[in-house]
Design an enzyme around this catalytic site. Structure first.
Site, PDB file in Angstrom:
ATOM      1  N   HIS A  91       2.439  -7.648  -6.604  1.00  0.00           N
ATOM      2  CA  HIS A  91       2.051  -6.537  -7.489  1.00  0.00           C
ATOM      3  C   HIS A  91       3.176  -6.218  -8.462  1.00  0.00           C
ATOM      4  CE1 HIS A  91       4.428  -3.388  -5.327  1.00  0.00           C
ATOM      5  NE2 HIS A  91       4.110  -4.067  -4.233  1.00  0.00           N
ATOM      6  N   ASP A  93       3.377  -3.146 -10.212  1.00  0.00           N
ATOM      7  CA  ASP A  93       3.715  -1.726 -10.298  1.00  0.00           C
ATOM      8  C   ASP A  93       4.831  -1.416  -9.312  1.00  0.00           C
ATOM      9  OD1 ASP A  93       1.736  -2.171  -8.182  1.00  0.00           O
ATOM     10  OD2 ASP A  93       1.880  -0.009  -7.848  1.00  0.00           O
ATOM     11  N   ASP A 128      10.667  -4.906  -4.643  1.00  0.00           N
ATOM     12  CA  ASP A 128       9.298  -4.560  -4.267  1.00  0.00           C
ATOM     13  C   ASP A 128       8.525  -4.155  -5.514  1.00  0.00           C
ATOM     14  OD1 ASP A 128       7.021  -3.736  -2.941  1.00  0.00           O
ATOM     15  OD2 ASP A 128       7.864  -1.815  -2.329  1.00  0.00           O
ATOM     16  N   GLU A 159      -0.609  -1.010  -6.551  1.00  0.00           N
ATOM     17  CA  GLU A 159      -0.516  -1.146  -5.101  1.00  0.00           C
ATOM     18  C   GLU A 159       0.201   0.034  -4.466  1.00  0.00           C
ATOM     19  OE1 GLU A 159       1.228  -2.164  -1.215  1.00  0.00           O
ATOM     20  OE2 GLU A 159       2.294  -1.670  -3.070  1.00  0.00           O
ATOM     21  N   GLU A 160       1.251   0.519  -5.107  1.00  0.00           N
ATOM     22  CA  GLU A 160       2.098   1.535  -4.481  1.00  0.00           C
ATOM     23  C   GLU A 160       1.359   2.864  -4.287  1.00  0.00           C
ATOM     24  OE1 GLU A 160       4.661   0.847  -3.055  1.00  0.00           O
ATOM     25  OE2 GLU A 160       5.839  -0.681  -4.069  1.00  0.00           O
ATOM     26  N   HIS A 423      11.816   1.397  -1.986  1.00  0.00           N
ATOM     27  CA  HIS A 423      11.342   2.785  -2.013  1.00  0.00           C
ATOM     28  C   HIS A 423      12.498   3.785  -1.949  1.00  0.00           C
ATOM     29  CE1 HIS A 423       6.900   1.991  -0.661  1.00  0.00           C
ATOM     30  NE2 HIS A 423       7.380   0.993  -1.385  1.00  0.00           N
TER      31      HIS A 423
END
Length: 457
Positions: A91, A93, A128, A159-160, A423
């Site tokens: 992904h 995003d 990520d 996705e996030e 994150h």
């Protein structure tokens, strides 16, 4: 370029270009959360479409669903009728940067970092999952856009935050049909340790409320007899774990973990647990983190300490996050927690228990030709045998893709590692992990194509 002669050298010749493209992609603040501009997400989408066209992907489509960023779908047909098809997922995003004062450099200005293995880059989303997007592109470049397998490319744009795409693949199963899929939204247990993630814990949410009085009452005059909603709630929450910190809800599945896991020192460092504090629970870390349940109080409504009055609390509420065994049914797991709480009447006071969202876990079958090829490929890339781990996090789309292609083997590996701060502030990716992931993906499609044909599939 002929990767069969020297795959490692072929990847090395491409690394400057791949890291340059990673920097370009990571500089785009493609946060697909409410309140953030949509323009950067579209910019990242357009950059990737251009890079896919440059590498020779002729069929590129855009999947638009309500209330979500566009999904890039690309396809390269199999080179021969007996060649398998591999779906590649990642992904583009990213998570919001959070408190930017905690970053050592601006989160969307990719910045060199010095670590063992030749350094890397720091930026939000660079591990990520933009490193894995670039790793997929790297594999295609090594083969000049014509790998020895058919390829279906799925680059997601939301996705996030989550989106309707999680449940979309089964509704368009022919599009996602494949023999194996590489879900590159994970990485190694530690840098330099090739890792296949074979299990994802499921997740469920439950809210528990207590209301005892119409309004607060003076604690001196009424405390000791008037039912305190916060005390009732705390007594209920205390029943969820035993004296060791293990989950005490009957029926939640827990099994021995037989794969690799963190050392206790690694886990303490990653979680920020100082040596003077104990870790919760008993048994191995793998059981506590991956093959057993966890219940976390993720939010609580009660009077704040700074504004607290001397009064009996009339209302309190908590939100619980349940993580459960990869193979346990999510509705069953949630119902077990709900039933446990509803059976309680702390001090004789009933609780209001409301189930929330659920998400299934996933456990991969590891005995097929794709896993054989992956183990060979990861060993070639990192120079040592691959380890099996699971993760307490969930990737809802994995189940959607698995439902769309129920016979496909699902492989989860990539360029992240557990120390990359995903994150969190100062997220980074190591060049050594990116390079080895490209090598592994190239070796995987090579080995899988050969094994698939050899087995007469």
């Amino acid at each position: 370029m002929d990767p069969d002669n020297d795959l490692q050298a072929a990847v090395d010749r491409l690394m400057d270009g791949l890291t340059s493209d990673l920097e370009r992609l990571a500089a785009i603040p493609s946060v697909a959360f409410p309140g953030f501009p949509a323009g950067p997400v579209q910019e990242a989408h357009d950059l990737l479409v251009g890079l896919l066209r440059e590498v020779g992907v002729e069929r590129i489509e855009r999947i638009d669903l309500p209330d979500t960023a566009p999904v890039i779908f690309g396809e390269i047909p199999p080179p021969t009728p007996d060649a398998p098809t591999v779906l590649l997922y990642s992904h583009y995003d990213v998570q919001p940067p959070g408190d930017e004062s905690l970053w050592r450099s601006p989160p969307f200005e990719p910045t060199p970092v010095e670590e063992a293995g030749g350094g890397g880059l720091r930026a939000r989303g660079i591990a990520d999952d933009k490193s894995n997007v670039i790793a997929h592109l790297g594999m295609l470049r090594v083969f000049g856009g014509r790998p020895p397998v058919g390829v279906k490319i799925v680059f997601e744009g939301q996705e996030e935050y989550g989106s309707p795409f999680d449940g979309y693949p089964p509704t368009d199963a022919e599009r996602f049909a494949c023999d194996a899929m590489v879900i590159a939204d994970l990485g190694n247990l530690r840098p330099g340790t090739p890792t296949l993630t074979t299990g994802l814990r499921g997740a469920a949410e439950v809210t528990v409320e207590v209301r005892t009085l119409q309004e607060p009452r003076h604690s001196g005059e009424f405390g000791g007899a008037a039912p305190d909603a916060l005390l009732v709630l705390l007594k209920a929450l205390a029943t969820l774990h035993d004296v060791h910190g293990d989950v005490a809800v009957d029926g939640l599945r827990r099994e021995q973990w037989t794969g690799t896991s963190y050392t206790e020192d690694e886990f303490r460092d990653l979680a920020g647990v100082t040596d003077d504090l104990p870790l919760l629970g008993s048994g191995t870390l793998g059981e506590r983190l991956w093959s057993g349940p966890a219940i976390t109080v993720i939010g609580i409504d009660a009077p704040t300490v700074d504004g607290a009055a001397s009064a009996v609390v009339p209302y309190a509420r908590a939100k619980l996050n349940l993580r459960f065994h990869p193979k346990q049914d999510p509705v069953e797991a949630q119902e077990l927690l709900v039933r446990h709480l509803r059976a309680l009447k702390p001090f004789g006071v009933p609780l209001t228990v409301t189930p929330g969202d659920t998400g299934p876990g996933y456990e991969a079958s590891t005995g097929g030709p794709a896993y054989r090829a992956a183990r060979t490929a990861l060993k070639e890339a990192w120079g040592t045998e691959a380890s099996y781990v699971a993760t307490g996090g969930s990737i809802p789309l994995v189940n959607g893709l698995a439902q769309a292609a129920p016979d496909a083997e699902v492989l989860l590996f990539g360029a992240q590692d557990s120390m990359c701060n995903l994150h969190a502030p100062n997220e980074r990716v190591l060049f050594s992990e990116l390079r080895a992931t490209v090598v592994a993906m190239c070796a995987f499609v090579r080995e899988y194509a050969a094994d698939f044909k050899g087995a007469g599939s």
